[in-house]
Design an enzyme around this catalytic site. Structure first.
Site, short mmCIF file in Angstrom:
data_model
loop_
_atom_site.label_atom_id
_atom_site.label_comp_id
_atom_site.label_asym_id
_atom_site.label_seq_id
_atom_site.Cartn_x
_atom_site.Cartn_y
_atom_site.Cartn_z
N TYR A 45 0.78 -1.14 0.08
CA TYR A 45 0.14 0.19 -0.08
C TYR A 45 0.94 1.19 -0.02
O TYR A 45 0.49 2.28 0.82
CB TYR A 45 -1.16 -0.02 1.20
CG TYR A 45 -1.69 -1.45 1.39
CD1 TYR A 45 -2.72 -1.60 0.45
CD2 TYR A 45 -1.55 -1.98 2.27
CE1 TYR A 45 -3.21 -2.59 0.85
CE2 TYR A 45 -2.17 -3.21 2.72
CZ TYR A 45 -3.30 -3.52 1.83
OH TYR A 45 -4.22 -4.72 1.90
N TYR B 55 -13.95 -5.72 4.79
CA TYR B 55 -12.72 -5.93 4.29
C TYR B 55 -12.26 -7.42 4.65
O TYR B 55 -12.36 -7.91 6.01
CB TYR B 55 -11.62 -5.23 4.83
CG TYR B 55 -10.16 -5.38 4.57
CD1 TYR B 55 -9.54 -5.18 3.19
CD2 TYR B 55 -9.46 -6.36 5.42
CE1 TYR B 55 -8.34 -5.64 2.99
CE2 TYR B 55 -8.30 -6.85 5.11
CZ TYR B 55 -7.66 -6.45 3.91
OH TYR B 55 -6.06 -6.85 3.53
N ASP C 249 -16.07 -13.50 9.90
CA ASP C 249 -14.65 -13.04 9.70
C ASP C 249 -14.20 -12.45 11.03
O ASP C 249 -14.04 -11.18 11.26
CB ASP C 249 -14.26 -12.14 8.65
CG ASP C 249 -13.01 -11.91 8.39
OD1 ASP C 249 -11.90 -12.00 9.23
OD2 ASP C 249 -12.40 -11.05 7.29
N LYS D 83 -4.71 -13.21 12.33
CA LYS D 83 -4.03 -12.02 12.99
C LYS D 83 -3.17 -12.52 14.52
O LYS D 83 -2.28 -12.87 14.43
CB LYS D 83 -4.77 -10.78 13.14
CG LYS D 83 -5.24 -10.31 11.59
CD LYS D 83 -4.83 -8.93 11.79
CE LYS D 83 -4.53 -8.42 10.37
NZ LYS D 83 -5.86 -8.24 9.64
#
Ligand SMILES: *Cc1c(COP(=O)(O)O)cnc(C)c1O
Length: 425
Positions: free
Chosen positions: A21, A149, A243, A272
């Site tokens: 990014y 996302y 999610d 994560k």
């Protein structure tokens, strides 16, 4: 900031590294991290930074926790990796068992992969094949939500919010699925109900980040919204996928959002914080009902997926050690304390110019600005204050390690206040 001065080093001075990014032409040269201890990042040039992000909220126990280190060292000396095709090992078996125990009884079959994106890809694949295995090919679509996302892989880009900017170059070549607004008010609920009356029979699964949509802008919704989704899924025979890659492992105050029986999903994806911020690992946990649809005399009804590094023993050892720490150290109490302190120290910023909203849930603090003209410049301002905070779009956020001290957390919130007062003109 004078980006054109010859002495100012740019990311473009990196001969080989390509950053995520990052506009490599105009971005400032990034700081180089050398060591991480507790909640501090020590840079190669000797500076210390208090970490407000915990490496994309993975390092829930702080960095270099000795218990995780010990487990990983022991595992690297015994068996760093083993293929998972046709073979199992204790670390994966124990981890699957412990994860299943952490969820309601119905969620009890764990499939390992290597990242958050793949954990959700696997969830999607399970959902489609659940219907295919029952000879219901009409269920060939997914429904996801504005603000969502779910990762950067090709399959996940199809279900991320197309307006959110991360993937919109690809809009023309993607294979878009259905996108709806979360039913956060009566109008949106009615719209979703109407849509499902029409298209519900095409949809295999709904996918949502429960309670907080992270990368889409740290947007909050309620358990009531999730209950509406659960009921609609039941009514239309649609599978519900959570999610929990962002929300899992205590970030919002409970170990998982999925734990509440009345909003429990059919499949949940984790990653994560799963390894306590040490290694890539994903887990997809499916209900008994889903698992049973794959049981057959027909070999082709098996789940057709198997990443090379799935169930990597080092990552599983780290995850098991991380779960030990949730049992032996007061993580959820620490999250509560962080929530109180974030509320006390961030709420007063609501009255500062350009602040649009303040949102706090668990160990997540969000300051939404009307806009941030140059996030990279703000990041530089934070570096000067000795903190690692990385704004994105119009959001300043904190997702610290749960072990952060109250003095360290104050340094982070003060830095945010300082930047709002001095960098927005
Ligand atoms: C980070 C994230 C992902 C993607 O995980 P990766 O490990 O980067 O592939 C998916 N979903 C959510 C909610 C996330 O926060």
């Amino acid at each position: 900031m004078t980006q054109n001065s010859a002495s100012f080093k740019m990311a473009s001075n990196l001969p080989h590294l390509w950053l995520p990014y990052c506009q490599m032409k105009t971005a400032p040269f990034p700081p180089s991290a050398e060591k991480s201890v507790g909640c501090t990042i020590i840079l190669k040039d000797g500076r210390d930074l208090i970490d407000g992000i915990a490496s994309w909220w993975t390092a829930c126990h702080g960095y270099c926790h000795p218990h995780i280190q010990k487990a990983v060292i022991q595992q690297v000396q015994t068996m760093p990796h083993m293929m998972f095709g046709g073979m199992i090992h204790d670390q994966a078996e124990i981890l699957a068992h412990r994860l299943a125990k952490l969820f309601p009884d119905s969620l009890n079959h764990v499939f390992f992969s290597d990242s958050g994106s793949t954990a959700i890809e696997v969830a999607v694949k399970m959902a489609f094949q659940y219907f295919l295995n029952q000879e219901k090919p009409a269920r060939h679509k997914l429904l996801s939500f504005h603000g969502g996302y779910h990762g950067d892989t090709w399959g996940m880009m199809n279900i991320c919010d197309p307006e959110e900017g991360m993937h919109n170059h690809f809009r023309e070549i993607l294979n878009p699925q259905y996108l709806a607004h979360l039913p956060t008010d009566p109008q949106k609920k009615a719209d979703l109900e109407r849509f499902l009356k029409h298209k519900g029979s095409e949809i295999a699964a709904m996918i949502v980040e429960p309670l907080v949509q992270g990368a889409g802008g740290m947007l909050f919704h309620t358990r009531e919204t999730l209950k509406i989704l659960r009921d609609l899924c039941d009514e239309h025979d649609i599978l519900l996928i959570y999610d929990e890659v962002f929300t899992g492992f205590g970030r919002l105050g409970e170990m998982f959002v999925s734990n509440l029986p009345e909003i429990c999903p059919d499949i949940v994806g984790l990653s994560k914080a799963l390894t306590g911020g040490t290694m890539g690992l994903g887990a997809t946990i499916a209900s008994q009902k889903i698992f049973e649809s794959f049981l057959s005399e027909n070999a082709e009804k098996a789940l057709m997926h198997g990443p090379t590094f799935m169930g990597n023993p080092l990552a599983c050892a780290a995850a098991n050690a991380s779960l030990d720490l949730f049992e032996t150290e007061p993580r959820l109490e620490q999250v509560q304390k962080i929530e109180k302190q974030l509320t006390k120290e961030l709420e007063p910023f609501r009255k500062l110019p350009h602040v649009k909203d303040i949102r706090i849930m668990g160990a997540l603090g969000v300051v939404e600005m009307d806009h941030i003209p140059n996030p990279a410049a703000l990041n530089q301002a934070f570096l000067k204050l000795g903190v690692w905070i990385r704004p994105f779009r119009n959001i300043l956020y904190l997702t610290p390690s749960f072990t952060i001290t109250s003095a360290e957390l104050t340094k982070l919130t003060h830095a945010i206040g300082h930047v709002i007062e001095h960098e927005f003109t």
